[in-house]
Design a protein around this motif. Sequence first.
Motif, PDB file in Angstrom:
ATOM      1  N   GLY A  64       0.656   0.519  -5.971  1.00  0.00           N
ATOM      2  CA  GLY A  64       1.002   0.972  -7.309  1.00  0.00           C
ATOM      3  C   GLY A  64       0.810  -0.042  -8.416  1.00  0.00           C
ATOM      4  N   VAL A  65       0.662  -1.316  -8.093  1.00  0.00           N
ATOM      5  CA  VAL A  65       0.420  -2.286  -9.161  1.00  0.00           C
ATOM      6  C   VAL A  65      -1.019  -2.200  -9.669  1.00  0.00           C
ATOM      7  CG1 VAL A  65       2.232  -3.885  -8.432  1.00  0.00           C
ATOM      8  CG2 VAL A  65      -0.078  -4.220  -7.599  1.00  0.00           C
ATOM      9  N   ASP A  66      -1.911  -1.614  -8.872  1.00  0.00           N
ATOM     10  CA  ASP A  66      -3.319  -1.506  -9.264  1.00  0.00           C
ATOM     11  C   ASP A  66      -3.757  -0.101  -9.653  1.00  0.00           C
ATOM     12  OD1 ASP A  66      -3.940  -4.259  -8.855  1.00  0.00           O
ATOM     13  OD2 ASP A  66      -3.936  -3.889  -6.697  1.00  0.00           O
ATOM     14  N   GLU A  67      -3.110   0.922  -9.079  1.00  0.00           N
ATOM     15  CA  GLU A  67      -3.460   2.302  -9.394  1.00  0.00           C
ATOM     16  C   GLU A  67      -2.276   3.195  -9.074  1.00  0.00           C
ATOM     17  OE1 GLU A  67      -6.900   2.945  -6.955  1.00  0.00           O
ATOM     18  OE2 GLU A  67      -5.711   3.335  -5.174  1.00  0.00           O
ATOM     19  N   PRO A  68      -2.185   4.374  -9.696  1.00  0.00           N
ATOM     20  CA  PRO A  68      -1.052   5.250  -9.412  1.00  0.00           C
ATOM     21  C   PRO A  68      -0.914   5.545  -7.923  1.00  0.00           C
ATOM     22  CG  PRO A  68      -2.296   6.065 -11.296  1.00  0.00           C
ATOM     23  CD  PRO A  68      -3.102   4.940 -10.676  1.00  0.00           C
ATOM     24  N   ALA A  69       0.320   5.467  -7.423  1.00  0.00           N
ATOM     25  CA  ALA A  69       0.580   5.694  -6.003  1.00  0.00           C
ATOM     26  C   ALA A  69       1.905   6.417  -5.844  1.00  0.00           C
ATOM     27  CB  ALA A  69       0.606   4.360  -5.255  1.00  0.00           C
ATOM     28  N   GLY A  70       1.965   7.254  -4.820  1.00  0.00           N
ATOM     29  CA  GLY A  70       3.199   7.958  -4.492  1.00  0.00           C
ATOM     30  C   GLY A  70       3.201   9.388  -4.981  1.00  0.00           C
ATOM     31  N   LEU A  71       3.763  10.255  -4.135  1.00  0.00           N
ATOM     32  CA  LEU A  71       3.884  11.672  -4.474  1.00  0.00           C
ATOM     33  C   LEU A  71       5.309  12.167  -4.307  1.00  0.00           C
ATOM     34  CD1 LEU A  71       0.690  12.968  -2.621  1.00  0.00           C
ATOM     35  CD2 LEU A  71       0.967  12.582  -5.070  1.00  0.00           C
ATOM     36  N   GLY A  72       6.162  11.360  -3.732  1.00  0.00           N
ATOM     37  CA  GLY A  72       7.513  11.791  -3.396  1.00  0.00           C
ATOM     38  C   GLY A  72       8.559  11.286  -4.366  1.00  0.00           C
ATOM     39  N   ASP A  73       9.664  10.819  -3.803  1.00  0.00           N
ATOM     40  CA  ASP A  73      10.806  10.388  -4.601  1.00  0.00           C
ATOM     41  C   ASP A  73      10.547   9.118  -5.391  1.00  0.00           C
ATOM     42  OD1 ASP A  73      12.161  12.548  -3.560  1.00  0.00           O
ATOM     43  OD2 ASP A  73      13.286  11.381  -2.091  1.00  0.00           O
TER      44      ASP A  73
END
Length: 138
Positions: A64-73
């Motif tokens: 996430g520091v380089d590109e959007p990450a995560g779909l959950g909480d």
Amino acid sequence: MSTVIEQALQARLVASSPQRETVAATLRYDRRNPFAVQMAFPAPATLEGIDVSWEFSRELLAAGVDEPAGLGDVRVRPFGYDRTVVEFHAPEGVAMVHIRTSEVRRFLERARHLVPEGREHEFLDLDQDLAQLMRDAC
């Protein structure tokens, strides 16, 4: 050698008002739980007035520091120069904080020295985890 890394940081709480409040937060990594990191907020920084800690994937934070990450909480994404946004989604709503990317990178580097990426499985104590699972089942 210590098995835990903690790093205090300042997080900017993003709210619907134009002013952003700075709150204390702590990133924590424990090699006994090598796939996860924790981000903790003290009671004064939370709506409930109690300490709150979120646990999520170290890999998610790193991505996430380089590109959007995560779909959950928990979702993490870069924002401008030297900022990372961490979003915490709960039934009560969404909390969003901005933290310095340089601090996140420093924390992740310290965690990599403790447990290199790709070698997390070497630090799992499966016998202990299985025994705990069996105790909890009884």
